[in-house]
Design a protein around this motif. Structure first.
Motif, PDB file in Angstrom:
ATOM      1  N   ARG A 332       8.016  30.959  17.561  1.00 31.50           N
ATOM      2  CA  ARG A 332       8.750  29.709  17.586  1.00 31.50           C
ATOM      3  C   ARG A 332       9.484  29.426  16.286  1.00 31.50           C
ATOM      4  N   PHE A 333       8.927  29.934  15.163  1.00 32.46           N
ATOM      5  CA  PHE A 333       9.536  29.615  13.877  1.00 32.46           C
ATOM      6  C   PHE A 333      10.944  30.190  13.782  1.00 32.46           C
TER       7      PHE A 333
ATOM      8  N   GLN B 178      19.570  10.412   1.472  1.00 31.99           N
ATOM      9  CA  GLN B 178      18.824  11.599   1.859  1.00 31.99           C
ATOM     10  C   GLN B 178      19.593  12.368   2.923  1.00 31.99           C
ATOM     11  N   LEU B 185      22.911  20.587   2.201  1.00 30.87           N
ATOM     12  CA  LEU B 185      21.970  21.702   2.096  1.00 30.87           C
ATOM     13  C   LEU B 185      21.862  22.433   3.434  1.00 30.87           C
ATOM     14  N   SER B 196      12.011  23.927   3.841  1.00 28.75           N
ATOM     15  CA  SER B 196      11.770  22.971   2.765  1.00 28.75           C
ATOM     16  C   SER B 196      11.379  21.609   3.317  1.00 28.75           C
ATOM     17  N   GLY B 197      11.092  21.561   4.585  1.00 28.24           N
ATOM     18  CA  GLY B 197      10.622  20.306   5.149  1.00 28.24           C
ATOM     19  C   GLY B 197      11.718  19.369   5.590  1.00 28.24           C
TER      20      GLY B 197
ATOM     21  N   LEU C 308       2.577  30.403   8.865  1.00 35.57           N
ATOM     22  CA  LEU C 308       3.622  29.554   9.436  1.00 35.57           C
ATOM     23  C   LEU C 308       3.013  28.501  10.348  1.00 35.57           C
ATOM     24  N   PHE C 311       1.856  25.747   8.361  1.00 37.67           N
ATOM     25  CA  PHE C 311       2.993  25.059   7.763  1.00 37.67           C
ATOM     26  C   PHE C 311       3.792  24.287   8.822  1.00 37.67           C
ATOM     27  N   LEU C 313       5.384  25.417  11.435  1.00 33.52           N
ATOM     28  CA  LEU C 313       6.547  26.064  12.023  1.00 33.52           C
ATOM     29  C   LEU C 313       6.216  26.952  13.210  1.00 33.52           C
ATOM     30  N   ASN C 314       4.953  27.043  13.545  1.00 30.84           N
ATOM     31  CA  ASN C 314       4.562  27.993  14.569  1.00 30.84           C
ATOM     32  C   ASN C 314       3.345  27.441  15.287  1.00 30.84           C
ATOM     33  N   PRO C 315       3.524  26.370  16.047  1.00 32.35           N
ATOM     34  CA  PRO C 315       2.373  25.642  16.596  1.00 32.35           C
ATOM     35  C   PRO C 315       1.421  26.558  17.371  1.00 32.35           C
ATOM     36  N   VAL C 333       7.108  20.743   9.890  1.00 27.19           N
ATOM     37  CA  VAL C 333       6.960  20.916   8.445  1.00 27.19           C
ATOM     38  C   VAL C 333       6.726  19.561   7.777  1.00 27.19           C
ATOM     39  N   GLN C 334       7.391  18.543   8.290  1.00 24.71           N
ATOM     40  CA  GLN C 334       7.221  17.212   7.703  1.00 24.71           C
ATOM     41  C   GLN C 334       5.761  16.780   7.766  1.00 24.71           C
ATOM     42  N   ILE C 337       3.766  18.645   5.219  1.00 25.47           N
ATOM     43  CA  ILE C 337       3.938  18.085   3.878  1.00 25.47           C
ATOM     44  C   ILE C 337       3.079  16.832   3.712  1.00 25.47           C
ATOM     45  N   TYR C 343       4.459  25.742   1.369  1.00 24.02           N
ATOM     46  CA  TYR C 343       4.574  27.166   1.710  1.00 24.02           C
ATOM     47  C   TYR C 343       5.730  27.788   0.936  1.00 24.02           C
ATOM     48  N   ILE C 365      14.837  18.751  -2.932  1.00 17.47           N
ATOM     49  CA  ILE C 365      14.942  18.770  -1.474  1.00 17.47           C
ATOM     50  C   ILE C 365      13.654  18.325  -0.784  1.00 17.47           C
ATOM     51  N   THR C 366      12.527  18.653  -1.395  1.00 18.10           N
ATOM     52  CA  THR C 366      11.255  18.293  -0.739  1.00 18.10           C
ATOM     53  C   THR C 366      10.804  16.873  -1.051  1.00 18.10           C
ATOM     54  N   PHE C 368      12.950  13.967  -1.431  1.00 18.57           N
ATOM     55  CA  PHE C 368      13.920  12.888  -1.209  1.00 18.57           C
ATOM     56  C   PHE C 368      13.227  11.576  -0.885  1.00 18.57           C
ATOM     57  N   GLU C 369      12.202  11.675  -0.049  1.00 15.58           N
ATOM     58  CA  GLU C 369      11.470  10.473   0.368  1.00 15.58           C
ATOM     59  C   GLU C 369      10.964   9.682  -0.846  1.00 15.58           C
ATOM     60  N   LYS C 420       9.642  23.251  -6.458  1.00 12.81           N
ATOM     61  CA  LYS C 420       9.935  22.235  -5.445  1.00 12.81           C
ATOM     62  C   LYS C 420       8.711  21.965  -4.584  1.00 12.81           C
ATOM     63  N   TRP C 421       7.816  22.938  -4.506  1.00 12.72           N
ATOM     64  CA  TRP C 421       6.597  22.684  -3.741  1.00 12.72           C
ATOM     65  C   TRP C 421       5.542  21.969  -4.557  1.00 12.72           C
TER      66      TRP C 421
END
Lengths: 339, 306, 505
Positions: A332-333, B178, B185, B196-197, C308, C311, C313-315, C333-334, C337, C343, C365-366, C368-369, C420-421
């Motif tokens: 899926r990724f 944002q 990006l 990167s989320g 993944l 992280f 991205l790969n449920p 991914v959100q 985080i 990752y 980038i990671t 912004f919030e 960034k991580w």
């Protein structure tokens, strides 16, 4: 040894199924639909669409797209019209030969631009569409041409086989339908049995690999855009024949019908796949829907709504299938990455 | 670098047009005309900008603007004349958002390539407009609506103000939020943003929502300026918006391009368009020239900037 | 044209001979007077760290770049002063690129015989293509159906097709660029058997790999390059991994970890019977606070797939993940985080960085919030200041943080990804083969920062395919194979050889 036919092309079978179901439905609604007369008529009227769809198919397989072919067809047929209506040369073969070099030349310009600028071919061909069409309209002021030599007029009625209709009106299998089928067969041969055809598939499948393998990318792109130019030229002739009139604004605007038909027929907009058989069925489906709408007396204004829905639907199905395929192959990724 | 080139181009074209029109371009009237006409192209180009930044394209902005115009026109002339312009505008902008959701759904969620999705939706939306209007023109709007496209405030044309406001908002949105930062990006490398989320789907969805909304704003200006709405107004603008974006430095593959570049390139194009007008060029000749200019810009970028 | 496959093996006569080959790119000396030879029917390995000049050498051999004056090239007994790519190709020098460069939409036979299309013929002879495809595969003992579309094959099979394609067009020297990097162990063995088959047919293979075990296993001779100079050509037999590593780097890895984790640390992550179809099956493990957990196994073992999944991205299909006792559904991914999972991906250039955008935006980038906490906008000045601080804190060498990341050196790019991580203040950081393609010095500094991070109570999952690495750095090691965790070790309880054995058996 057997030739490796790709018989497992599912899209085509789905399409055939949909066409059969639709036809059955339309026949029930209006029995006139499934008469030899209507079918012949319908194949004749769609030969223009069918012929250019063959060109679009080749471009899509190579990984490109062309929206300027309507302008090319218009320019080609208009110049032909000018020549035969001013000289009144009573020879159809000559008339047929005029639009061909024009189509090839205008298509070749697209090919050169696409190769050298490396900008998305949609942007290039929208520009050339505007350019070709704009110049033509500017120079001709949109004047119609309808004064043709007699041979040109007679030729439109040419039929390969003629039957007598119920009311004593003759009908038959039009020459233009035959031309469509011949060009379809020709395109099939090009794609399957000519080296250039295989290179077109290769370039559409993996451009970088084709470059590394030493294939001449420029030649391939020049060929595909010239090829659709050639077919647009021929289609311009067919269109003029069918209508017995040349209006500069009659063809431009029908790009999307053609692209929709080809994509419905299984050609991928990512390049690398598509078949002549699929393109044929795609045109048939679009034509049946249009014909059906007329038979069902739906307002012409609904045509666009339905066409638009079909394109979006077909593209959605193809995007979804691609997603499933990636999910199956890579997880899926990877599927998330396909914007 | 690009801005310098663009300014030079503007100067050269302006001088050229002034020369060709024998000075007519320099008359106050011409400036007035430019200030009234530029905003429509400007707003539509802003609508095109987001999708192009994301590496996509929106071929349906003109169709969207026309459908919105028609709905506003119907609201003002037939269904809710009592509620007048403000309600019609709200209705129109609401519809533009709805169409944006539709585009976002297919592009961001179903992952249909933007070119094909917006192509299909363009036909679909134009078809709806045709069904509603049966091809006729709806004309005759109340004066307060006409003010948007034709009025002035302290001598400044209202459409120009509208464009200035939305260009500024777009600038803020792209450089200070944002969403804007993520859009750049994403346009450059969607895989990296995913890792990167960044919620890629959300970014794409919002891009088309924004694009539709701006097309809705453009529609207010358009309907008001023409004092009419129809299913196929302004179709030649589609090419122009792409041209304006490419000329303004938006890369067709996404990720780069700034609002000021767009603004300057829109001015350039409008000067040329006004010049064409003054020279009495037909719309077809103009469209042929636009096609040629776009090809020229693309070739120039390829030969000298790449 | 007669196939090279049938030509006799002539011992000792080199197919390719290079003398005094040098190449300069700008101010950098990429190759400095290198002598190099490849004998027919040998597997010659080329090793060296990134930037050592390996790829320049390959480019010279394939005619992509020309060597400087004074160089001598003899191919198949004939001298050349420089080569063009198609000349190299005609001489039978073929590269199998890492991405394989196949046509996914064409059949196996057509891919293998695609060089037919270079001949000046207009028509396609399908019989000949199919025959050629079958012939080559048969000769090399491969049983793939010639009509299968290549996209439907596994990566390993695709690789065999790519090699067959080179053979089909009379390759006499096949250059394999990192051929094993996406293969499972079993597939690597099959590839090696296949390469031995090529050898016996007199075809030379230049094998480029950073996996020293494999180099020693398949290679007849090994040429080592360092900083553009040839260290030497050695007979592979008798050479050890450590010796080879030393030859490559000129340094010994001096890293040792002193403080190990105490047993009583609280658990931060618990993975229970996690499964995903075709990827991994019933995987369970735990991670404690401040622990470095090694996840070792070849590609396709499920290690990256698990990462993944953690992280978002790969449920996973089944099973459960708990972070700090809370159930983590791993849908995005959100969400990851939010749960404090970061990752650092394997492919930094594609997945880790937006190369054309500024260092500043790549860093923030990671977060912004966080930056927009005080409203809708991300204030540019604060963003800039924040990025400046980060650059200082992580020792990233950059002249202008608004310059694109592309302009940074590899090591600094790596730091940007890591930074960034760290900025997200994660509890768990997954590092996917972080030392892949990195020289010894950089390796040590990466290990050092891992130790610093766990010192601050961060937990790390280190995915690796180097036995030495996990043994040096990790508190605990999980061995993955075929989608399952097959063994768990503590570093003290085993040697590198044990570990290697357990991965391969």
């Amino acid at each position: 040894m057997k030739i490796p036919w790709k018989i497992q092309r599912q899209t085509e079978w789905y399409l055939l199924f949909v066409i059969i179901v639709l036809s059955a439905f339309l026949t029930v609604v209006n029995p006139k639909f499934f008469t030899l007369e209507n079918i012949f008529d319908f194949l004749r009227n769609n030969s223009f669409l069918g012929i250019v769809a063959l060109g679009e198919l080749v471009v899509l397989i190579s990984g490109g797209i062309d929206v300027s072919f309507t302008a090319i067809a218009t320019v080609a047929q208009y110049l032909m019209g000018l020549v035969i209506s001013t000289t009144m040369v009573n020879n159809v073969l000559l008339a047929f030969l005029i639009p061909i070099p024009i189509g090839i030349a205008l298509g070749a310009v697209n090919g050169v631009l696409v190769y050298y600028t490396r900008v998305h071919p949609v942007i290039i061909t929208i520009s050339t569409l505007n350019f070709y069409y704009g110049v033509l309209m500017f120079l001709t002021k949109g004047t119609w041409i309808y004064k043709f030599p007699p041979a040109f007029r007679e030729f439109a009625k040419l039929k390969v086989v003629t039957f007598m209709g119920a009311q004593g009106v003759p009908f038959g299998f039009s020459f233009f339908t035959l031309l469509w089928i011949i060009l379809g067969f020709f395109t099939f041969v090009v794609l399957r049995y000519l080296t250039i055809g295989r290179k077109i598939y290769a370039v559409g499948g993996n451009l970088e690999a084709a470059r590394r393998a030493g294939f001449n990318i420029f030649r391939v792109q020049l060929f595909v855009y010239s090829y659709i130019g050639l077919l647009a030229g021929i289609a311009g002739f067919v269109h003029a024949q069918l209508n017995q009139m040349i209006q500069p604004n009659a063809i431009v605007g029908r790009e999307l019908d053609v692209i929709a038909a080809t994509i419905l027929g299984g050609a991928s907009i990512f390049g690398g796949s598509g078949t002549v058989w699929g393109a044929f069925l795609g045109v048939l489906l679009i034509a049946i829907i249009k014909n059906g709408l007329i038979l069902m007396k739906a307002s012409a204004y609904w045509h666009e709504v339905i066409m638009g829905s079909i394109i979006v639907l077909a593209a959605s199905i193809s995007a979804y299938q691609r997603k499933l395929q990636i999910r199956r192959e890579k997880g899926r990724f990877a599927e998330e990455q396909i914007f | 670098m690009q801005i310098v080139a663009l300014m030079v181009l503007l100067g050269v074209l302006f001088a050229l047009m002034a020369f060709l029109t024998q000075g007519k371009l320099l008359e106050a009237q011409s400036f007035q005309a430019i200030a009234f006409q530029m905003p429509l192209l400007g707003l539509l180009t802003l609508a095109q900008m987001g999708p192009m930044l994301s590496g996509g394209i929106d071929l349906s902005i003109i169709a969207t603007a026309n459908l919105v115009s028609i709905v506003m026109a119907l609201s003002m002339t037939q269904f809710f004349p009592a509620l007048q312009a403000p309600f019609a505008i709200l209705l129109g902008l609401g519809l533009s958002l709805l169409l944006g959701i539709l585009k976002g759904f297919f592009i961001a969620l179903v992952s249909v390539p933007a070119i094909i999705a917006t192509l299909g939706l363009m036909i679909f939306i134009r078809g709806l407009a045709l069904v509603i209007t049966r091809g006729y023109v709806i004309a005759g709007f109340p004066p307060d609506f006409l003010f948007i496209g034709n009025g002035t405030v302290v001598g400044i044309p209202v459409p120009f103000l509208v464009f200035a406001i939305f260009a500024s908002l777009m600038y803020l949105l792209l450089s200070r939020t944002q969403f804007g930062l993520e859009l750049y990006l994403f346009g450059s490398n969607p895989v990296a943003t995913l890792f990167s989320g960044v919620n890629n789907r959300k970014v794409v969805f919002r891009t088309y929502l924004l694009s539709s909304f701006l097309a809705g704003i453009a529609s207010c200006v358009m309907a008001s300026r023409f004092n009419a709405a129809q299913a196929d107004y302004g179709e030649s603008y589609l090419l122009l918006t792409v041209l304006a974006c490419v000329l303004g430095g938006v890369s067709p593959s996404g990720g780069s391009g700034r609002v000021w570049g767009i603004v300057v390139s829109v001015v350039v194009l409008q000067v040329v368009a006004t010049g064409f007008n003054l020279l009495g060029f037909s719309s077809h000749l103009a469209s042929a020239l636009w096609g040629m200019i776009l090809l020229g810009v693309v070739l120039f970028n390829r030969l000298f900037l790449a | 044209m007669e196939s090279a496959v049938n030509q006799p093996v002539s011992e000792k006569e080199p197919f390719l001979l290079l003398r005094q080959v040098s190449k300069r790119f700008g101010g950098v000396r990429a190759l400095d007077k290198v002598d190099f030879e490849i004998i027919r029917g040998e597997v010659h390995c080329l090793v060296g760290e990134n930037g050592s000049g390996k790829s320049t050498l390959v480019k010279i051999v394939t005619g992509v770049v020309a060597p400087e004056g004074g160089a001598e090239m003899v191919i198949d007994g004939k001298p050349y002063s420089s080569l063009r790519p198609f000349e190299a190709y005609r001489l039978g020098i073929h590269v199998v690129h890492q991405d394989l460069s196949l046509f996914p939409n064409l059949s196996v036979a057509e891919n293998i015989a695609s060089h037919f299309y270079l001949e000046p013929r207009s028509f396609v002879d399908w019989k000949k293509i199919r025959k050629r495809g079958m012939e080559v595969m048969e000769k090399l003992g491969i049983t793939l159906h010639p009509d299968t579309e290549v996209r439907k094959l596994s990566v390993a099979d695709q690789q065999l097709v790519a090699i067959c394609r080179a053979i089909a067009s009379d390759a006499r020297l096949i250059i394999l660029d990192e051929p094993t990097s996406s293969l499972t162990w079993k597939e690597v063995n099959r590839l090696f058997a296949f390469l031995r088959e090529l050898k016996s047919k007199g075809i030379a293979v230049l094998f480029i790999s950073h996996r020293l075990d494999e180099v020693l296993e398949i290679g007849d001779r090994v040429t080592v390059i360092r900083d553009g100079k040839k260290v030497g050509t050695f007979v592979a037999q008798g050479l050890t991994r450590d010796e080879l590593s030393f030859l490559m780097t000129g340094k010994k890895l001096a890293f040792t970890r002193e403080v190990m984790l105490q047993e009583n640390r609280p658990e931060i992550l618990r993975v229970e019977r996690l499964s995903r179809t075709n990827q991994y099956h019933e995987v369970s493990f735990t991670l404690r606070r401040g622990e470095v957990l090694g996840l070792i196994g070849p590609r396709g073992s499920g290690r990256t797939e698990i990462a993944l999944s953690l992280f978002g991205l790969n449920p996973p299909d089944e099973g459960a993940i708990f972070v700090d006792g809370k159930r983590f559904r791993a849908r995005s991914v959100q969400e990851a985080i939010q749960y404090g999972i970061g990752y650092v991906p394997e492919n930094r250039l594609l997945q880790g960085l937006v190369l054309d955008q500024s260092v500043e935006n790549n860093l923030v980038i990671t977060v912004f919030e966080q930056l927009k906490r005080r409203g809708l906008f991300v204030p540019p000045r604060e963003k800039h200041a924040f990025a400046e601080e980060t650059v200082l804190a992580f020792g990233i060498k950059v002249a202008d943080i608004e310059a694109p990341v592309r302009s940074l050196s590899g090591g600094n790019q790596q730091k940007v990804v890591l930074a960034k991580w760290i900025l997200t203040e994660p509890k768990i950081l997954i590092l996917d083969t972080p030392t892949h393609g990195v020289d010894v010095g950089a390796k040590e500094s990466i290990y050092q920062s891992i130790i610093e991070l766990v010192g601050k109570d961060l937990s790390i999952i280190l995915i690796s395919d180097e036995e030495q690495e996990v043994r040096l750095v990790c508190d605990r090691i999980l061995v993955m194979k075929g989608g399952k965790i097959v063994k768990e070790f503590s570093p003290g309880t085993m040697t590198e050889d044990d570990l290697r054995q357990s991965i391969r058996e």
